[in-house]
Design an enzyme around this catalytic site. Structure first.
Site, PDB file in Angstrom:
ATOM      1  CB  CYS A   1      63.067 -34.123  65.340  1.00  0.00           C
ATOM      2  SG  CYS A   1      62.591 -34.872  63.769  1.00  0.00           S
TER       3      CYS A   1
ATOM      4  CG  HIS B   1      58.750 -36.618  66.647  1.00  0.00           C
ATOM      5  ND1 HIS B   1      57.745 -35.908  66.031  1.00  0.00           N
ATOM      6  CD2 HIS B   1      59.841 -36.488  65.869  1.00  0.00           C
ATOM      7  CE1 HIS B   1      58.212 -35.384  64.923  1.00  0.00           C
ATOM      8  NE2 HIS B   1      59.489 -35.702  64.802  1.00  0.00           N
TER       9      HIS B   1
ATOM     10  CB  SER C   1      57.549 -36.680  61.747  1.00  0.00           C
ATOM     11  OG  SER C   1      58.666 -36.742  60.880  1.00  0.00           O
TER      12      SER C   1
ATOM     13  CB  CYS D   1      58.309 -32.282  63.643  1.00  0.00           C
ATOM     14  SG  CYS D   1      59.332 -32.999  62.332  1.00  0.00           S
TER      15      CYS D   1
ATOM     16  CG  HIS E   1      54.189 -36.926  57.193  1.00  0.00           C
ATOM     17  ND1 HIS E   1      53.717 -36.601  55.948  1.00  0.00           N
ATOM     18  CD2 HIS E   1      55.519 -36.629  57.178  1.00  0.00           C
ATOM     19  CE1 HIS E   1      54.702 -36.111  55.204  1.00  0.00           C
ATOM     20  NE2 HIS E   1      55.802 -36.117  55.936  1.00  0.00           N
TER      21      HIS E   1
END
Length: 366
Positions: free
Chosen positions: A169, A63, A44, A42, A47
């Protein structure tokens, strides 16, 4: 005592992304041990790798994942070994004011965003005994992990693990943005800026509730073709088309504008796409500290709204099973979101997929 060492994908602020051997302690009170069967990659996670979200400690990344319960700690009542579960990264405390009010996505007691278990500890250690921390309280890029009971949501055994991973997610965020955050009704119009995995999930959610028209915007013709497959009725090239002008000319403005990139410059353009009383929904996560400017008179005069959207305003233990059932009933084609399946050792290549693929997700399997 810690278990045998297993490979894990770790981001270290000093050395960057790599694979390290980690040990996992047994599940303690209120915790469950999970054998990971599939994990999604993902933005995230990206990032962290790019430094948009700085970290001062080594993290086991990952995650959004699904797997099988292999052990439970004292006091666990909702799960038992053999259960199939989706991991929900935003594990609520169930005790704070927001949780009691039914807004678990705004929980003020969770420690997940601090990259720890609820008691402030980590279940992972390196070969040298160094503590390595679970990203967003999970750390799913490995073969086994320990999470709080509230982070493991039981799903039907027939749900494919790869689909379950994305329910952790991206899908829950995107569909939830439509159903929970915005509350879009049949026949209302919407534009979706960015058709990556989350943006496609927004498009899918809009199609599910009967929104019309659904306009998808991206820079990639390939991504836009995929968006049409998921329910977009119109597509625009963000590098060529004036999206706000199109929305005003053809529709008098849209009821909802969803931003699924996390770009402040794009966010600033959303109000101009809206009809009076419309809402801009910020689904994409921007870098820490990013800001945007708006025409405040236009917002007030036209009654336009800006809605923040964290995790699709979802409560994992309620919303994830609903989405799983909708998929199994043929109402959500979630398997079409799955692109490449790679072994865990190809995590670096999976991040390259994330940067370049046409909106579908790469799945890692231990």
């Amino acid at each position: 005592m810690p278990s045998k060492l297993s490979p894990a994908v770790v981001f270290d602020p000093g050395t960057g992304l790599g694979t390290r051997e980690v040990a996992l302690r047994p599940a303690g009170p209120g915790e469950v041990e999970i054998e990971v069967r599939a994990a999604g990659v993902c933005h995230s996670d990206l990032h962290i790798v790019t430094g948009d979200w700085p970290t001062d400690r080594p993290l086991v990344l990952g995650h959004e994942a699904a797997g099988v319960v292999t052990g439970t700690g004292a006091g666990v009542t909702s799960l038992r070994p053999g259960d199939h579960v989706v991991l929900s990264w935003f594990a609520p405390c169930r005790r704070c004011r927001k949780c009691v009010a039914g807004q678990g996505w705004l929980c003020t007691g969770t420690r997940a965003v601090a990259n720890t278990l609820p008691d402030g500890t980590t279940p992972f250690t390196g070969a040298d005994g160094e503590e390595i921390w679970p990203y967003l309280g999970l750390g799913a890029f490995t073969d086994r992990l320990v999470v709080p009971e509230t982070a493991a949501v039981q799903v039907p055994d027939e749900l494919p693990f790869s689909v379950g991973a994305l329910l952790g997610c991206s899908i829950t965020t995107g569909v939830g943005a439509v159903v929970n955050t915005a509350g879009v009704r049949p026949g209302e119009s919407a534009v979706v800026i960015g058709t990556g995995g989350v943006g496609l999930s927004v498009v899918m959610g809009l199609a599910l509730v009967g929104a019309d028209p659904i306009i998808a915007v991206d820079l990639s013709p390939e991504r836009l073709a995929v968006a049409r497959k998921f329910g977009a009725t119109h597509t625009l090239d963000g590098s060529r088309d004036d999206v706000a002008a199109w929305c005003q000319e053809h529709l008098g403005g849209v009821d909802y504008a969803f931003e699924a990139i996390g770009s402040p410059k794009v966010v600033e353009t959303l109000p101009a796409m809206l009809t009076s009383g419309g809402a801009a929904v910020l689904v994409g996560m921007a870098a820490t500290g990013a800001t945007a400017a708006f025409d405040l008179f236009d917002l007030a005069d036209q009654g336009k709204r800006i809605l923040g959207c964290n995790y699709g305003s979802s409560v994992g233990e309620l919303d994830i099973p609903k989405l799983a059932r909708l998929h199994l009933a043929g109402r959500l084609p979630l398997d079409d979101l799955i692109g490449t399946v790679r072994p865990l050792a190809e995590a670096a290549e999976a991040f390259d997929d994330l940067r370049s693929r046409t909106g579908v997700r790469t799945i890692l399997e231990p």
